[in-house]
Design an enzyme around this catalytic site. Structure first.
Site, PDB file in Angstrom:
ATOM      1  N   SER A 130     -45.319  36.262  27.025  1.00 11.09           N
ATOM      2  CA  SER A 130     -44.533  36.424  25.798  1.00 11.09           C
ATOM      3  C   SER A 130     -43.414  37.423  26.074  1.00 11.09           C
ATOM      4  O   SER A 130     -43.378  38.499  25.485  1.00 11.09           O
ATOM      5  CB  SER A 130     -45.406  36.974  24.661  1.00 11.09           C
ATOM      6  OG  SER A 130     -46.620  36.286  24.533  1.00 11.09           O
ATOM      7  N   GLU A 131     -42.513  37.087  26.974  1.00 10.15           N
ATOM      8  CA  GLU A 131     -41.515  38.073  27.397  1.00 10.15           C
ATOM      9  C   GLU A 131     -40.699  38.596  26.218  1.00 10.15           C
ATOM     10  O   GLU A 131     -40.375  39.789  26.168  1.00 10.15           O
ATOM     11  CB  GLU A 131     -40.576  37.477  28.447  1.00 10.15           C
ATOM     12  CG  GLU A 131     -41.208  37.260  29.826  1.00 10.15           C
ATOM     13  CD  GLU A 131     -41.824  35.879  29.991  1.00 10.15           C
ATOM     14  OE1 GLU A 131     -41.911  35.129  28.991  1.00 10.15           O
ATOM     15  OE2 GLU A 131     -42.214  35.537  31.130  1.00 10.15           O
ATOM     16  N   HIS A 148     -36.106  30.065  39.764  1.00 10.53           N
ATOM     17  CA  HIS A 148     -36.902  31.169  40.309  1.00 10.53           C
ATOM     18  C   HIS A 148     -36.159  31.890  41.438  1.00 10.53           C
ATOM     19  O   HIS A 148     -36.785  32.559  42.251  1.00 10.53           O
ATOM     20  CB  HIS A 148     -38.234  30.652  40.865  1.00 10.53           C
ATOM     21  CG  HIS A 148     -39.195  30.169  39.833  1.00 10.53           C
ATOM     22  ND1 HIS A 148     -38.925  29.118  38.999  1.00 10.53           N
ATOM     23  CD2 HIS A 148     -40.429  30.607  39.471  1.00 10.53           C
ATOM     24  CE1 HIS A 148     -39.967  28.924  38.188  1.00 10.53           C
ATOM     25  NE2 HIS A 148     -40.880  29.812  38.460  1.00 10.53           N
ATOM     26  N   ASP A 180     -35.117  35.639  36.428  1.00  8.42           N
ATOM     27  CA  ASP A 180     -34.791  34.379  35.742  1.00  8.42           C
ATOM     28  C   ASP A 180     -35.409  34.338  34.343  1.00  8.42           C
ATOM     29  O   ASP A 180     -34.848  33.754  33.424  1.00  8.42           O
ATOM     30  CB  ASP A 180     -35.331  33.185  36.531  1.00  8.42           C
ATOM     31  CG  ASP A 180     -34.991  33.262  38.006  1.00  8.42           C
ATOM     32  OD1 ASP A 180     -34.228  32.428  38.486  1.00  8.42           O
ATOM     33  OD2 ASP A 180     -35.498  34.189  38.693  1.00  8.42           O
ATOM     34  N   GLU A 225     -46.942  40.780  32.606  1.00 10.78           N
ATOM     35  CA  GLU A 225     -47.915  39.720  32.829  1.00 10.78           C
ATOM     36  C   GLU A 225     -48.687  40.023  34.116  1.00 10.78           C
ATOM     37  O   GLU A 225     -48.088  40.431  35.118  1.00 10.78           O
ATOM     38  CB  GLU A 225     -47.184  38.369  32.971  1.00 10.78           C
ATOM     39  CG  GLU A 225     -46.570  37.892  31.667  1.00 10.78           C
ATOM     40  CD  GLU A 225     -45.188  37.294  31.844  1.00 10.78           C
ATOM     41  OE1 GLU A 225     -44.548  37.559  32.883  1.00 10.78           O
ATOM     42  OE2 GLU A 225     -44.726  36.582  30.923  1.00 10.78           O
TER      43      GLU A 225
END
Lengths: 348, 342
Positions: free
Chosen positions: A53-54, A123, A79, A29
């Protein structure tokens, strides 16, 4: 050595490898913005901007790696691997076994990790223990620029999948982007020691599965990694003034883990303290204790870990993380009566 | 609801965001700070319809909707200041704000608001007939697997879920249209959702369209998708690296600019054409970021609402004053609270 922090050393290793190896593509990203130098040098076909869209792009990277490319996949933070966990757990990690050793997935997953800057519990996680529990993966976490370069360079020539976590506190670009965000009004406890891990050549390969001895000592073995190494070294300096001699071992490679180095040190000191920014239960700290037992040692043992969901407030986060005070107290208690840090019931 | 009341909610949400920005700039708030400036018309136009028992599932940009929903402002600010008296005891932070009495939850994981919203809707269907759930999301999140899966799930189960897709055109620092195939409304329609599109800067339009869609949901009809376009006035988060590069290329953005120049000039790598493509792409992104609406410009939803009020000879100044007083009191109360980072 050119002045590089851990993050820039990692960037440099990727750039050097991409120049050597046309099969490397970088996917992530915001890749054009975050990796503007690589984007301008290698172009949009090798530095690919991914949608958020991991699951799709890590899964696609696995397929691409199987079919001849060598993808580097960047997550914004470790994370978020949760969103893409299937690709890692069930596909990337298992291919070698499923194919009878015939087919491997040469893929580097790079993900910033860790807290110390107040970004909240989604995070700030370390998660390396979770990832290193998975057979088929290599998991490494550098604590120095030289190790960042060396482990990345090794990873990009390795035939299997590698997860490389980048402690955000030690990487100025991440700390600036996510913690400081252009402000001069916030402070962070960034380790100031210029310990290079005894590595003379900042551009040397670092093999997997080899811990680094960061400080020699005789009373307590402190095993740690990432920011924890620096916190442990600081605690060791204070403890030495109090007459406690600590040996600090930077594990840096969790899978494979350098069992011999741990055993050798604990055999000498008879006391083991694990300093781990990951969760305490069912993780690295228990693993390190177990391997000493398996080697026939019965060390006095303590651990300083994260015991619950990391809180957002800076002072609460600092207290929850393996800070110098906790490390010092635990080591001192090990030497005094063998009990180490008392372990309260885990929080939810 | 009258325009003046909707404007009051918008002005209140805006003032809250700007107060948070001020505290953040002073270093009193840690970490990232994703402001919802630019989304106020969507928050006011949708969330004012909610009733007790309706669920609200939110993102990392959750504070305007929570302010409109009536979550106490001082408690939210205290949370951001990391105080024990904060909404979540200082343990959540601005991306993880939860209010159980309001059945309102947020998440820092992009896309996660949709499945949670579907769950709120499922519970409403089983336990509270006539109640529903609203999930706010960004357009960038609509490429997340769990979001796409929820488009199927909520339709297959005929859940009373309204997904409001707040489309500001940017997926972090990437133009969404460069990483998104097709049209989002068509995606939802293909799964059998009722789909409406609205100008998310125009609070009256949002209020009207949301009212119609929510009425359908309360009547037991299946899920609805509201695609609302609006500006992103303060970047992905405060200190957005793209905006720093655009607005301060020789200062805070300098290292980034240098990296691009040096990358393009380094021997080895792509052809001249490939490098040109890369640099051109970055220049396009930066131009688009530079041309994006600013706060108080014509494209700012607050300005749109003020203009509409003006046409009806209604004054916004009195509302602004009252809102400023409320926010100032909330800030004072939050700062006066015991403990925390501040």
């Amino acid at each position: 050595m050119p002045e590089m922090d851990l993050g820039k050393a990692l960037d440099r290793a990727i750039d050097d490898a991409m120049a050597r190896d046309d099969a490397i593509v970088l996917i992530g990203e915001d890749a054009p913005m975050l990796r503007g130098g690589l984007f301008a040098r290698y172009g949009p076909e090798r530095v690919l901007a991914a949608p958020i869209s991991e699951g799709a792009f890590l899964g696609a990277a696995a397929g691409a790696a199987m079919a001849g490319l060598r993808p580097i996949v960047e997550l914004y933070m470790v994370d978020f691997v949760a969103v893409a966990f299937d690709a890692l757990l069930n596909h990337i990690a298992k291919l070698e076994t499923f194919s009878g050793g015939d087919w491997r997935c040469p893929l580097l997953l790079r993900a910033p990790c860790g807290g110390w800057y107040g970004d909240g519990g989604q995070h700030s996680q370390a998660l390396w223990g979770t990832l290193a529990s998975i057979p088929g993966l290599t998991v490494v976490v550098p604590s120095t620029p030289a190790d960042a370069y060396g482990l990345t360079a090794t990873a990009l020539e390795h035939e299997g999948p590698v997860v490389l976590l980048e402690p955000k506190l030690l990487a100025a670009d991440w700390l600036n982007a996510l913690g400081r965000c252009g402000r001069d009004s916030v402070r962070f406890d960034v380790p100031q020691d210029d310990d290079d891990g005894g590595n003379d050549d900042p551009l040397a390969r670092v093999p997997f599965g080899r811990a680094a001895l960061r400080r020699e000592g005789s009373d307590v073995t402190i095993c740690s990694l990432a920011v924890g190494v620096h916190r442990s070294l600081e605690a060791a300096r204070v403890l030495s003034e109090e007459g406690v001699s600590c040996e600090v071992l930077d594990l840096r490679s969790l899978r494979p883990l350098d069992r011999e180095a741990v055993v050798a040190s604990v055999r000498k000191t008879g006391r083991l303290l694990v300093v781990d920014e990951d969760y305490r239960e069912c993780g690295l700290s228990g693993e390190v204790a177990a391997l000493t037992l398996e080697a026939g040692l019965r060390p006095r043992f303590a651990r300083v870990c994260v015991e619950g969901t990391l809180p957002y407030a800076r002072h609460l986060e600092e207290a929850a993380l393996p800070n110098v005070g906790r490390i010092r107290a635990a080591a001192a208690a090990l030497v005094a009566d063998g009990s180490g840090e008392t372990a309260p019931a885990p929080r939810a | 609801m009258e325009l003046a009341q909707l404007y009051q909610q918008m002005a209140r949400a805006r003032a809250f965001e700007l107060a948070a920005k001020d505290l953040w700039e002073q270093g009193l708030i840690a970490g990232e700070m994703h402001l919802g400036t630019g989304e106020e018309a969507v928050a006011a136009g949708v969330v004012t319809h909610l009733e007790d028992g309706d669920g609200l599932s939110l993102t990392h940009r959750c504070t305007p909707a929570l302010a409109v929903r009536g979550v106490p402002l001082a408690a939210m600010l205290s949370e951001m200041l990391g105080k024990p008296g904060g909404l979540c005891g200082g343990r959540g932070g601005h991306m993880h704000l939860f209010s159980r009495p309001h059945l309102a939850a947020s998440s820092g994981i992009v896309g996660a608001s949709l499945p949670t919203g579907a769950g709120f809707a499922l519970a409403a269907k089983r336990l509270r007939r006539g109640k529903l759930a609203v999930a706010l999301t960004g357009e960038g999140a609509m490429n997340q697997g769990m979001a796409l899966e929820t488009l199927n799930l909520a339709a297959a189960w005929s859940l009373p879920l309204l997904v409001v897709c707040i489309d500001n055109g940017w997926a972090i620092t990437t133009r969404s249209d460069t990483v998104t195939a097709g049209k989002l409304g068509e995606r939802a329609r293909a799964f059998g959702w009722k789909v409406k599109t609205v100008d998310g800067r125009d609070v009256e339009s949002v209020y009207a369209v949301a009212g119609t869609l929510l009425g359908r949901l309360r009547a037991g009809k299946g899920p609805a998708f509201l695609h609302a376009t609006c500006p992103r006035l303060d970047g992905h988060f405060l200190g957005d690296p793209l905006l720093q590069t655009v607005h301060d290329p020789l200062g805070k953005g300098r290292a980034r600019v240098q990296r691009v120049v040096s990358g393009a000039a380094t021997r080895g790598g792509g052809s001249i054409g490939t490098r040109a493509l890369g640099v051109a792409h970055l220049m396009t992104s930066m131009t688009q970021a530079r041309l994006a609406p600013q706060r108080d410009s014509r494209g700012d939803p607050l300005q749109v609402a003020r203009k509409a009020l003006g046409k009806r000879r209604q004054d916004h100044a009195a509302i602004d004053t009252q809102v400023q007083e409320e926010i100032r009191a909330a800030v004072d109360a939050a700062l006066a609270g015991e403990g925390g980072d501040a």
